[in-house]
Motif scaffolding. Structure first.
Motif, PDB file in Angstrom:
ATOM      1  N   ASP A  95      70.423 -10.627 -16.345  1.00  4.06           N
ATOM      2  CA  ASP A  95      69.978  -9.528 -17.194  1.00  4.06           C
ATOM      3  C   ASP A  95      69.626  -8.307 -16.344  1.00  4.06           C
ATOM      4  O   ASP A  95      68.919  -8.409 -15.343  1.00  4.06           O
ATOM      5  CB  ASP A  95      68.750  -9.999 -17.983  1.00  4.06           C
ATOM      6  N   LYS A  96      70.129  -7.133 -16.747  1.00  3.95           N
ATOM      7  CA  LYS A  96      69.905  -5.913 -15.956  1.00  3.95           C
ATOM      8  C   LYS A  96      68.421  -5.595 -15.820  1.00  3.95           C
ATOM      9  O   LYS A  96      67.967  -5.137 -14.762  1.00  3.95           O
ATOM     10  CB  LYS A  96      70.650  -4.737 -16.591  1.00  3.95           C
ATOM     11  N   LYS A  97      67.674  -5.828 -16.882  1.00  6.23           N
ATOM     12  CA  LYS A  97      66.237  -5.563 -16.830  1.00  6.23           C
ATOM     13  C   LYS A  97      65.568  -6.484 -15.809  1.00  6.23           C
ATOM     14  O   LYS A  97      64.724  -6.049 -15.017  1.00  6.23           O
ATOM     15  CB  LYS A  97      65.613  -5.756 -18.206  1.00  6.23           C
ATOM     16  N   LEU A  98      65.958  -7.767 -15.812  1.00  7.63           N
ATOM     17  CA  LEU A  98      65.388  -8.731 -14.870  1.00  7.63           C
ATOM     18  C   LEU A  98      65.771  -8.381 -13.437  1.00  7.63           C
ATOM     19  O   LEU A  98      64.928  -8.407 -12.523  1.00  7.63           O
ATOM     20  CB  LEU A  98      65.866 -10.144 -15.219  1.00  7.63           C
ATOM     21  N   VAL A  99      67.036  -8.050 -13.212  1.00  8.73           N
ATOM     22  CA  VAL A  99      67.509  -7.704 -11.865  1.00  8.73           C
ATOM     23  C   VAL A  99      66.766  -6.481 -11.332  1.00  8.73           C
ATOM     24  O   VAL A  99      66.295  -6.464 -10.185  1.00  8.73           O
ATOM     25  CB  VAL A  99      69.032  -7.467 -11.880  1.00  8.73           C
ATOM     26  N   GLY A 100      66.619  -5.456 -12.168  1.00  9.94           N
ATOM     27  CA  GLY A 100      65.903  -4.258 -11.740  1.00  9.94           C
ATOM     28  C   GLY A 100      64.434  -4.530 -11.461  1.00  9.94           C
ATOM     29  O   GLY A 100      63.864  -4.005 -10.487  1.00  9.94           O
ATOM     30  N   TRP A 101      63.832  -5.362 -12.298  1.00  9.28           N
ATOM     31  CA  TRP A 101      62.415  -5.716 -12.105  1.00  9.28           C
ATOM     32  C   TRP A 101      62.214  -6.494 -10.807  1.00  9.28           C
ATOM     33  O   TRP A 101      61.260  -6.252 -10.065  1.00  9.28           O
ATOM     34  CB  TRP A 101      61.933  -6.527 -13.300  1.00  9.28           C
ATOM     35  N   LEU A 102      63.137  -7.413 -10.487  1.00  6.84           N
ATOM     36  CA  LEU A 102      63.041  -8.182  -9.248  1.00  6.84           C
ATOM     37  C   LEU A 102      63.143  -7.267  -8.026  1.00  6.84           C
ATOM     38  O   LEU A 102      62.424  -7.468  -7.034  1.00  6.84           O
ATOM     39  CB  LEU A 102      64.129  -9.254  -9.197  1.00  6.84           C
ATOM     40  N   ARG A 103      64.027  -6.290  -8.089  1.00  6.42           N
ATOM     41  CA  ARG A 103      64.143  -5.346  -6.972  1.00  6.42           C
ATOM     42  C   ARG A 103      62.818  -4.603  -6.755  1.00  6.42           C
ATOM     43  O   ARG A 103      62.372  -4.423  -5.622  1.00  6.42           O
ATOM     44  CB  ARG A 103      65.259  -4.343  -7.257  1.00  6.42           C
ATOM     45  N   LYS A 104      62.209  -4.188  -7.848  1.00  7.58           N
ATOM     46  CA  LYS A 104      60.936  -3.467  -7.751  1.00  7.58           C
ATOM     47  C   LYS A 104      59.851  -4.364  -7.160  1.00  7.58           C
ATOM     48  O   LYS A 104      59.095  -3.942  -6.264  1.00  7.58           O
ATOM     49  CB  LYS A 104      60.515  -2.981  -9.134  1.00  7.58           C
ATOM     50  N   GLU A 105      59.791  -5.625  -7.621  1.00  6.00           N
ATOM     51  CA  GLU A 105      58.776  -6.548  -7.117  1.00  6.00           C
ATOM     52  C   GLU A 105      59.014  -6.874  -5.643  1.00  6.00           C
ATOM     53  O   GLU A 105      58.063  -7.037  -4.869  1.00  6.00           O
ATOM     54  CB  GLU A 105      58.761  -7.830  -7.951  1.00  6.00           C
ATOM     55  N   ALA A 106      60.279  -6.960  -5.245  1.00  8.87           N
ATOM     56  CA  ALA A 106      60.597  -7.219  -3.833  1.00  8.87           C
ATOM     57  C   ALA A 106      60.139  -6.065  -2.959  1.00  8.87           C
ATOM     58  O   ALA A 106      59.617  -6.275  -1.850  1.00  8.87           O
ATOM     59  CB  ALA A 106      62.094  -7.462  -3.672  1.00  8.87           C
ATOM     60  N   ARG A 107      60.314  -4.841  -3.435  1.00 10.30           N
ATOM     61  CA  ARG A 107      59.861  -3.675  -2.664  1.00 10.30           C
ATOM     62  C   ARG A 107      58.344  -3.672  -2.507  1.00 10.30           C
ATOM     63  O   ARG A 107      57.818  -3.141  -1.522  1.00 10.30           O
ATOM     64  CB  ARG A 107      60.319  -2.388  -3.351  1.00 10.30           C
ATOM     65  N   ARG A 108      57.644  -4.299  -3.435  1.00 12.35           N
ATOM     66  CA  ARG A 108      56.186  -4.397  -3.353  1.00 12.35           C
ATOM     67  C   ARG A 108      55.729  -5.534  -2.441  1.00 12.35           C
ATOM     68  O   ARG A 108      54.539  -5.725  -2.243  1.00 12.35           O
ATOM     69  CB  ARG A 108      55.595  -4.611  -4.743  1.00 12.35           C
ATOM     70  N   GLY A 109      56.695  -6.306  -1.895  1.00 15.59           N
ATOM     71  CA  GLY A 109      56.354  -7.374  -0.969  1.00 15.59           C
ATOM     72  C   GLY A 109      55.961  -8.672  -1.619  1.00 15.59           C
ATOM     73  O   GLY A 109      55.302  -9.517  -0.987  1.00 15.59           O
ATOM     74  N   MET A 110      56.382  -8.887  -2.875  1.00 19.61           N
ATOM     75  CA  MET A 110      56.018 -10.106  -3.580  1.00 19.61           C
ATOM     76  C   MET A 110      56.793 -11.311  -3.050  1.00 19.61           C
ATOM     77  O   MET A 110      57.944 -11.191  -2.624  1.00 19.61           O
ATOM     78  CB  MET A 110      56.303  -9.944  -5.078  1.00 19.61           C
ATOM     79  N   ASP A 111      56.155 -12.498  -3.084  1.00 18.18           N
ATOM     80  CA  ASP A 111      56.855 -13.754  -2.840  1.00 18.18           C
ATOM     81  C   ASP A 111      57.731 -14.038  -4.062  1.00 18.18           C
ATOM     82  O   ASP A 111      57.219 -14.156  -5.182  1.00 18.18           O
ATOM     83  CB  ASP A 111      55.872 -14.906  -2.653  1.00 18.18           C
ATOM     84  N   ILE A 112      59.020 -14.162  -3.844  1.00 16.65           N
ATOM     85  CA  ILE A 112      59.951 -14.369  -4.956  1.00 16.65           C
ATOM     86  C   ILE A 112      60.887 -15.519  -4.603  1.00 16.65           C
ATOM     87  O   ILE A 112      61.449 -15.566  -3.507  1.00 16.65           O
ATOM     88  CB  ILE A 112      60.777 -13.111  -5.253  1.00 16.65           C
ATOM     89  N   GLY A 113      61.051 -16.443  -5.540  1.00 16.62           N
ATOM     90  CA  GLY A 113      61.937 -17.570  -5.309  1.00 16.62           C
ATOM     91  C   GLY A 113      62.675 -17.972  -6.565  1.00 16.62           C
ATOM     92  O   GLY A 113      62.617 -17.302  -7.598  1.00 16.62           O
ATOM     93  N   SER A 114      63.387 -19.076  -6.462  1.00 13.20           N
ATOM     94  CA  SER A 114      64.182 -19.549  -7.594  1.00 13.20           C
ATOM     95  C   SER A 114      64.310 -21.053  -7.541  1.00 13.20           C
ATOM     96  O   SER A 114      64.115 -21.674  -6.483  1.00 13.20           O
ATOM     97  CB  SER A 114      65.578 -18.919  -7.569  1.00 13.20           C
ATOM     98  N   VAL A 115      64.626 -21.624  -8.692  1.00 13.73           N
ATOM     99  CA  VAL A 115      64.997 -23.033  -8.740  1.00 13.73           C
ATOM    100  C   VAL A 115      66.350 -23.144  -9.427  1.00 13.73           C
ATOM    101  O   VAL A 115      66.720 -22.315 -10.256  1.00 13.73           O
ATOM    102  CB  VAL A 115      63.948 -23.895  -9.485  1.00 13.73           C
ATOM    103  N   CYS A 116      67.090 -24.155  -9.026  1.00 14.57           N
ATOM    104  CA  CYS A 116      68.419 -24.446  -9.560  1.00 14.57           C
ATOM    105  C   CYS A 116      69.352 -23.270  -9.284  1.00 14.57           C
ATOM    106  O   CYS A 116      69.429 -22.794  -8.157  1.00 14.57           O
ATOM    107  CB  CYS A 116      68.333 -24.802 -11.046  1.00 14.57           C
ATOM    108  N   THR A 117      70.027 -22.763 -10.293  1.00  8.54           N
ATOM    109  CA  THR A 117      71.073 -21.762 -10.072  1.00  8.54           C
ATOM    110  C   THR A 117      70.567 -20.328 -10.040  1.00  8.54           C
ATOM    111  O   THR A 117      71.355 -19.399  -9.876  1.00  8.54           O
ATOM    112  CB  THR A 117      72.135 -21.865 -11.178  1.00  8.54           C
TER     113      THR A 117
END
Length: 335
Positions: A95-117
């Motif tokens: 989702d474009k909204k999710l992808v854009g939000w993740l980029r913003k959170e990454a720039r803020r230095g957040m710990d970001i991960g994923s499970v499965c795919t």
């Protein structure tokens, strides 16, 4: 650079699980339950968690269960550890909204991960560039084709600074046990593992799949080495004579070996490996059928389609749900 597994800024450490449609439920619960049991065992609220979706509405898992959420991604706190949870058809859910939000959170230095795919979504956001990562083995071929510059492994999970990815299934348990052990001691991690009857605790470097002998039900060393060479050379298949020569066999001995243990010729076994990879690419990427054929060692699209239909009972185009009348359908049906 902070790392997933560093001591949390405050207790309880807050986790935000972001569900995308068709998410796989097992890796999500496998990530949450160790946190719950760690709290119970430590008799202290070490961790807390909430579940979110992009728009705050309930999300349907791949098993058909509808899961309610605590809010949308805009409700996630500034110190939460973010875990995106994927499953089936992941390339359709970036989702474009999710992808854009993740980029913003990454720039803020957040710990970001994923499970499965959901590593696919993190990759779409560009926040895995320069990091080690992993994804479920079924999605590995398509993921590698879609993001050839990423350092993707076949490990159970990967923790690389402030990014962490797990392959799915029960690998989420091992990733969370690694977190608990790093933050609160190996004794607590071991007690949690015992509480969920998970022993031994697996290291992140362990591979997802069963060993090749276990998968094929045979332990003949030359057979194993030949199949390993086949699996490494799907885009440019090796000839039977070269495979035999590398294993110190004659082509007749190679044929007998495969007939005895796998009840098929080496040529047929090799073809099936390539066709299964092709199916993964068709279902998990937007690669053209021609490029899929080339990636799996077929120089002729018509030959690829003929072999694919003979094995799976449908053409590559119909596999994708794309109606298309192909000029060589009649020839395929007669194959």
């Amino acid at each position: 650079m902070p790392m997933f597994g560093d001591r949390p800024r405050e207790l309880p450490q807050r986790f935000a699980f972001v569900l995308v449609p068709d998410f796989s439920m097992m890796p999500v619960t496998a990530a949450i339950e160790p946190l719950r049991i760690a709290n119970r065992t430590a008799e202290q609220d070490l961790y807390s968690w909430k579940v979110y979706s992009v728009d705050g509405t309930a999300v349907t898992a791949s098993n058909g269960i509808v899961m309610g959420v605590d809010g949308d991604i805009g409700d996630i706190g500034e110190h939460d550890t973010i875990i995106v949870c994927g499953g089936l058809n992941i390339h359709k859910h970036a989702d474009k909204k999710l992808v854009g939000w993740l980029r913003k959170e990454a720039r803020r230095g957040m710990d970001i991960g994923s499970v499965c795919t959901a590593s696919h979504i993190l990759a779409e956001a560009g926040i895995l560039d320069g990091y080690r990562c992993t994804i479920h083995w079924e999605n590995l071929p398509g993921f590698s084709e879609a993001f050839p510059d990423l350092n993707v492994t076949g490990s159970l999970f990967e923790i690389d600074r402030d990014r962490f990815t797990s392959a799915g299934g029960t690998s989420s348990v091992d990733m969370m046990l690694a977190l608990i052990g790093a933050q609160h001691g190996q004794q607590l991690a071991s007690e949690v593992a015992e509480g969920i009857l998970h022993a031994p605790i697996r290291h992140q470097s362990e591979y997802q799949r069963m060993s090749l002998p276990a998968r094929i039900g045979a332990r003949h060393p030359k057979l194993i080495s030949i199949i390993e060479q086949m699996e490494k050379n799907l885009e440019e298949p090796l000839s039977p004579s070269l495979l035999a020569r590398q294993a110190g066999l004659s082509t007749r001995q190679l044929e007998r070996l495969f007939r005895r243990y796998l009840d098929r010729s080496p040529k047929r076994y090799y073809l099936e490996l390539r066709l299964r990879k092709a199916r993964s690419l068709l279902l998990q990427t937007d690669m053209t059928v021609i490029n899929v054929a080339l990636a799996c060692g077929f120089s002729s699209p018509s030959h690829f389609s003929k072999c694919y239909r003979a094995f799976f009972g449908r053409t590559p185009y119909r596999e994708r749900g794309t109606p298309r009348l192909e000029s060589h359908d009649h020839d395929i049906a007669a194959h």
